[in-house]
Design a protein around this motif. Sequence first.
Motif, mmCIF file in Angstrom:
data_model
loop_
_atom_site.group_PDB
_atom_site.id
_atom_site.type_symbol
_atom_site.label_atom_id
_atom_site.label_comp_id
_atom_site.label_asym_id
_atom_site.label_seq_id
_atom_site.Cartn_x
_atom_site.Cartn_y
_atom_site.Cartn_z
ATOM 1 N N LEU A 1 -3.479 -18.218 22.145
ATOM 2 C CA LEU A 1 -2.703 -17.001 21.897
ATOM 3 C C LEU A 1 -1.561 -16.848 22.888
ATOM 4 O O LEU A 1 -1.646 -17.331 24.012
ATOM 5 N N ASN A 2 -0.566 -16.142 22.459
ATOM 6 C CA ASN A 2 0.520 -15.701 23.343
ATOM 7 C C ASN A 2 1.113 -16.807 24.213
ATOM 8 O O ASN A 2 1.089 -16.726 25.435
ATOM 9 N N LYS B 1 -3.086 -17.876 26.329
ATOM 10 C CA LYS B 1 -4.419 -17.283 26.452
ATOM 11 C C LYS B 1 -5.404 -18.109 25.644
ATOM 12 O O LYS B 1 -5.021 -18.771 24.688
HETATM 13 C C1 LIG Z 1 -0.409 -11.020 23.383
HETATM 14 O O1 LIG Z 1 0.828 -10.379 23.600
HETATM 15 C C2 LIG Z 1 0.979 -9.140 22.920
HETATM 16 C C3 LIG Z 1 2.376 -8.635 23.102
HETATM 17 O O2 LIG Z 1 2.826 -8.874 24.403
HETATM 18 C C4 LIG Z 1 -0.073 -8.169 23.443
HETATM 19 O O3 LIG Z 1 0.027 -6.938 22.756
HETATM 20 C C5 LIG Z 1 -1.453 -8.749 23.217
HETATM 21 O O4 LIG Z 1 -2.440 -7.910 23.769
HETATM 22 C C6 LIG Z 1 -1.560 -10.130 23.869
HETATM 23 N N1 LIG Z 1 -2.833 -10.737 23.473
HETATM 24 C C7 LIG Z 1 -3.748 -11.098 24.380
HETATM 25 C C8 LIG Z 1 -4.996 -11.703 23.852
HETATM 26 O O5 LIG Z 1 -3.557 -10.947 25.578
#
Ligand SMILES: *[C@@H]1O[C@H](CO)[C@@H](O)[C@H](O)[C@H]1NC(C)=O
Length: 200
Positions: A142-143, A160
């Motif tokens: 993720l991300n 992540k």
């Molecule tokens: C991934 O990034 C988004 C936007 O920045 C955020 O809202 C989300 O919580 C993040 N996901 C994780 C698993 O950290």
Amino acid sequence: MLKSGSDPVCTELYLLVPVVHPFLLLLLLLDQTSMNGTSVENFSCVIYNISFMNCTWEVGRNAPEDTRYFLFWQYSKEEDEQECPHYIGDATGRHIACSFQDVKNIKNTVYFLVNGSSNESEIQFYDEYINLYEIEKLTPPLNITVSCSEDRAECRVRWKWPQISHLEGNGDGCFEYQIDIRNKKTNVMLHLCTFNIRLK
Ligand SMILES: *[C@@H]1O[C@H](CO)[C@@H](O)[C@H](O)[C@H]1NC(C)=O
Ligand SMILES: *[C@@H]1O[C@H](CO)[C@@H](O)[C@H](O)[C@H]1NC(C)=O
Ligand SMILES: *[C@@H]1O[C@H](CO)[C@@H](O)[C@H](O)[C@H]1NC(C)=O
Ligand SMILES: *[C@@H]1O[C@H](CO)[C@@H](O)[C@H](O)[C@H]1NC(C)=O
Ligand SMILES: *[C@@H]1O[C@H](CO)[C@@H](O)[C@H](O)[C@H]1NC(C)=O
Ligand SMILES: *[C@@H]1O[C@H](CO)[C@@H](O)[C@H](O)[C@H]1NC(C)=O
């Protein structure tokens, strides 16, 4: 490109012993009158997007035209077998796949049975025990972000953990990642690295 490891993740965590099924014996008896090659072939299932599952199969080479297959699955000896919630048919309407939602308990070994019926012959059944965690297709990490600094000629890639259905916690140390860095114009690979990450 980032890829998570294709091996089953931390499979050594679970040692599962298949259970013997009472209705197998009955089916074995019934099976004696059925014709060879009428059972499904190439049965396989995949779990994807955490809790979805598809099972597919091919119609047996000697199965009559009017054969209809039915998929049943059973989580454990204590639970009743359940029929496929949603069949997918081929052009002639014969069931050749099943899709599931809300698959839970991916640590389990599940018993799958595909039987069938036809007015022309008995249809052999096919059955298999499958460790669900072994057939999970992982979601991507993720991300993913990449930030490069010109002055220090350095790039930092962050991501992540992918979501995974059968692990508690974050899967620390369980994933293998691969970073494949390519030239955008030529698509030539500049660098490939594979590593396990264990933070903290
Ligand atoms: C991934 O990034 C988004 C936007 O920045 C955020 O809202 C989300 O919580 C993040 N996901 C994780 C698993 O950290
Ligand atoms: C099952 O898969 C094998 C290998 O891919 C293939 O040779 C065979 O024809 C398949 N069976 C059917 C009934 O399509
Ligand atoms: C994965 O499942 C969620 C619901 O659980 C859905 O919202 C999402 O669109 C699905 N993603 C993909 C890639 O199918
Ligand atoms: C599962 O089956 C659905 C419906 O046929 C299909 O759209 C989807 O691509 C399949 N997913 C996988 C991972 O095979
Ligand atoms: C297939 O197996 C299920 C589960 O044991 C059973 O209820 C059903 O009657 C069987 N169907 C056929 C056509 O044999
Ligand atoms: C078998 O024949 C009966 C009566 O014609 C029909 O209702 C039934 O759907 C047929 N079964 C199959 C598997 O084609």
